[in-house]
Design an enzyme around this catalytic site. Structure first.
Site: not given
Ligand code: GDP
Ligand code: MN
Length: 402
Positions: A105, A192
């Site tokens: 991530y 993101e």
């Protein structure tokens, strides 16, 4: 403004970030043709992903693999038209399926309190980061980029090592710096990548190697900065914008829908907040935040009224205008015009003070509007009207045989 994955990926590519190839398809036919191209280029599988502005598409069945162009057409037809969290899928992304080794991530957000861009990374990618943050906060690495120099090399390297990407240092540093560059280039609030993935790639001669790529992309742009990037406005997805939000934007109104029953029309953000507070103190629930802005003319007021009334939960309206640049009589004319066009009869309480308040009062009295002299009185009247409408509604439904 949220933008679709495919558009976010275009922005990432423009900043030099590694993203697997893709095409956007609006029909199963287009999905098959796109897949055909990727199979022709050597892919053994393609991935088909719903393009909707909500997270968790994978879990909802909006991300699937296909092993042939025909299967891509079938999968495309199953995902197109699907409902994901209340949104109908109208397009899919088609790309060569990645052979994933591990998911990470990585994101960049605007940390307003620190007045810096904050990078967050984790070796626990693919899953929802909120869950990681709640259960294992130590698994998240966070670094603030330098306010003028961006993410410095040593920061990016430290972050990469902490995320377990020491073996992919060069790529990881490039991607982390690229995220910050993307934030700055487009005035984004959020960039993101989840998952950022190590994938296995096979060359035409059969040799395989591992590469770090951005498999998913989510970007939110700062609405207030869009005027600095004229091209980005085109990325707004008309398929997904709420009709009320669109009308408000086009009319130049600041509108945020809430869950209550009392529609509020106010000029000025601070006064709008105060009005909402007073509605709550009087025992009611505001249905929206709506700032018609300074100097609003009658047509803007009419647009605001349409937007408020489009919400079926609204059963009372409170208009609170403090005339400065905004002229009270203009607002009153707008209200009278709006009521003439209004299809639904909802009780309304109006309080107008300041510039041309007397003229406004005369117009409203002639048109038989319910007015209030103080804001407390206006809030109390609006709450009472809303309660009365609720009782009338429940009495009606109780009286109706099933
Ligand atoms: P999201 O669920 O909306 O965040 O959509 P993602 O693009 O992140 O996809 C969800 C999950 O699907 C990922 O975490 C991966 O595990 C999987 N996935 C996405 N793309 C591919 C792909 O190309 N190949 C494979 N094997 N899995 C993928
Ligand atoms: Mn994702």
């Amino acid at each position: 403004m949220k933008i679709q994955e495919a558009d976010a990926k275009t922005l990432l590519v423009a900043q030099g970030l590694p993203v697997p190839d893709w095409e956007v398809a609006r029909t199963p036919d287009e999905a098959r043709i796109a897949a055909d191209r990727f199979f022709g280029a050597g892919s053994r599988q393609v991935v088909i992903k719903a393009q909707v502005l909500v997270g968790g598409r994978g879990k909802a069945g909006g991300v699937k693999l296909a092993g042939s162009p025909q299967q891509a057409e079938l999968v495309g037809s199953s995902i197109l038209g699907m409902d994901i969290k209340g949104i109908t899928v109208r397009k899919v992304l088609v790309g060569p399926a990645a052979d994933i080794v591990k998911e990470f991530y990585l994101s960049a957000i605007l940390d307003r309190a620190a007045r810096r861009i904050l990078l967050m990374g984790s070796a626990e990618g693919g899953v929802e980061i909120e869950q990681v943050a709640a259960e294992r906060p130590e698994a998240i690495v966070a670094v603030h980029a330098h306010p003028t120099l961006g993410l410095l090399d040593f920061q990016a390297r430290r972050m990469a090592f902490a995320m377990g990407l020491g073996g992919y240092l060069k790529a990881a540093v490039g991607i982390a710096k690229g995220l910050v560059a993307t934030m700055r280039a487009y005035d984004a609030d959020l960039v993101e990548i989840n998952p950022l993935a190590i994938v296995n790639e096979t060359d035409e001669d059969g040799t395989t190697r591992e590469r770090l790529v951005c498999l998913d992309a989510k970007i939110t742009l700062d609405d207030s900065a869009l005027s600095r990037h004229p091209g980005l406005e085109d990325l707004r997805d008309p398929d997904e914008e709420d009709p009320a939000d669109r009308e408000a934007r086009e009319a130049g109104l600041t509108f945020i829908k809430l869950d209550g029953t009392i529609g509020c029309m106010v000029n000025g953000a601070g006064l709008a907040m105060t009005t909402m507070d007073l509605v709550k103190r009087a025992g009611g629930e505001p249905a929206n935040f709506l700032d018609i802005g300074g100097g609003a003319r009658a047509d803007k007021v009419a647009a605001a009224m349409r937007i408020i009334l489009a919400d079926p939960k609204v059963n009372a309206i409170l208009v609170n205008i403090f005339g400065g640049i905004t002229r009270g009589d203009e607002v009153a004319r707008g209200l009278i015009e709006a009521r003439a066009q209004q299809e639904r009869d909802v009780p309304m309480v109006v309080r107008i003070v300041g510039t041309n308040a007397e003229e406004a009062g005369r117009l409203l009295a002639e048109a038989r509007f319910d007015t209030a002299a103080s804001l407390d009185e206006a809030a109390a009247k609006a709450v009472a009207a809303s309660r009365a409408a609720e009782h009338a509604g429940s009495a009606r439904s109780a009286g109706t045989p099933a």
